[in-house]
Design a protein around this motif. Structure first.
Motif, mmCIF file in Angstrom:
data_model
loop_
_atom_site.group_PDB
_atom_site.id
_atom_site.type_symbol
_atom_site.label_atom_id
_atom_site.label_comp_id
_atom_site.label_asym_id
_atom_site.label_seq_id
_atom_site.Cartn_x
_atom_site.Cartn_y
_atom_site.Cartn_z
ATOM 1 N N ARG A 62 0.824 -1.204 0.000
ATOM 2 C CA ARG A 62 0.000 0.000 0.000
ATOM 3 C C ARG A 62 0.858 1.255 0.000
ATOM 4 N NH1 ARG A 62 -3.642 -2.914 4.608
ATOM 5 N NH2 ARG A 62 -5.028 -4.057 3.173
ATOM 6 N N GLU B 214 -8.973 -1.624 -0.064
ATOM 7 C CA GLU B 214 -7.547 -1.335 -0.237
ATOM 8 C C GLU B 214 -7.307 -0.186 -1.193
ATOM 9 O OE1 GLU B 214 -3.865 -4.184 -0.186
ATOM 10 O OE2 GLU B 214 -4.856 -4.327 -2.134
ATOM 11 N N ILE C 209 -4.990 3.347 -0.675
ATOM 12 C CA ILE C 209 -3.952 3.854 -1.577
ATOM 13 C C ILE C 209 -4.255 5.289 -1.990
ATOM 14 C CG2 ILE C 209 -2.930 3.549 -3.865
ATOM 15 C CD1 ILE C 209 -3.294 0.522 -3.478
#
Length: 296
Positions: free
Chosen positions: A88, A144, A148
């Motif tokens: 990430r 996710e 980011i």
């Protein structure tokens, strides 16, 4: 033609100067390592004193915690969680760095671009990162890709400042001189502009990585179900302070390894031209007309 004796004399003087320069460098490296070791020792002593005298029964002891750190760093789970977090950070930081390089350079070259994005930079460098992380996680979803986006958004203004100021400080006369001597645009960018932007680029790299490492843990703590931040929060919810500290130490050990084993060696290699002894030896070389006229 210069005689063989003159060449030997210059060679010997150059070797003596290089040896004298290398000795302080070795001493400096030893002193830095000693200072870092002293810091770690002082930290462990302060931790031992706090856990034994001041916060006895609250702060976990040093030996037991370090033992758990050793067990954790030899387990598959630690590296799986660390890999998730590092992925990430890598993607978020890469997006922020590329965006900042383009945006900061454009702001340094154009007053219109600078005026348009100046407010975004000022807001971005002073906004509460935790609040923005919460807003984006709720708006975009707990996934996710959102993490980011959050990391890239929070890091971009801070990295942009380095490229912005570095671009404004460029010595543009060097580029004009290069063009006068017939350098192509590609050669000017490679040999004139990029060397001047290396310093702000590395400043932005350290700033951006620092921000993304901090906020990835926060994002994982409040909105995700894996990663180092999630593991720390899970241990905290179980009132397991020793595990909280163990995960934190393991995480910081990786960050330090990345700094000292990857970033600094690359930095020394890229900036080695600034410390080459050749540039300092030339002023010490005096021409001897009598010897140069010897055609023996």
């Amino acid at each position: 033609m210069t005689s063989f004796g003159a060449l030997a004399e210059r060679y010997g003087r150059a070797r003596r100067v290089a040896r004298n320069q290398a000795m302080p460098a070795a001493d400096s490296t030893t002193s830095r390592l000693a200072a870092r070791g002293a810091f770690v020792l002082c930290f462990l002593l302060a931790w031992w004193a706090a856990s034994s005298l001041v916060l006895r029964g609250v702060l976990p002891p040093v030996a037991a915690t370090l033992g758990q750190v050793a067990d954790l760093m030899t387990s598959h789970e630690f590296y799986a969680q660390l890999g998730t977090t590092a992925y990430r950070v890598l993607i978020g930081f890469s997006l922020a760095f590329v965006t900042s390089a383009v945006l900061g350079t454009a702001m340094g070259k154009s007053r219109r671009v600078e005026s348009f994005f100046e407010m975004f930079i000022l807001i971005g460098t002073s906004q509460p990162g935790l609040f923005m992380a919460m807003i984006l996680l709720v708006a975009l979803g707990l996934k996710e890709s959102t993490a980011i986006v959050v990391l890239a958004y929070l890091a971009t203004p801070l990295i942009t400042v380095n490229f912005w100021q570095g671009s404004k400080a460029l010595d543009r006369s060097l580029g004009e001189v290069a063009q006068v001597f017939g350098y192509s645009r590609r050669a000017v960018v490679r040999h004139v502009l990029l060397p001047q932007l290396l310093t702000p680029a590395f400043a932005g790299l350290r700033t951006g990585l620092g921000i993304t490492w901090k906020y990835v843990v926060i994002v994982e703590s409040i909105g995700l179900t894996d990663g180092i931040g999630y593991q720390v929060t899970r241990s905290f919810q179980l009132f397991d302070l020793q595990s909280v500290i163990a995960w934190t130490i393991g995480f910081m050990a990786f960050v330090l390894f990345l700094e000292y084993a990857v970033i600094r060696p690359v930095e020394r290699r890229l900036f080695a031209w600034r410390d080459r002894p050749g540039g300092r030896l030339r002023p010490e070389t005096h021409r001897d007309p009598a010897k140069e006229s010897d055609h023996g």
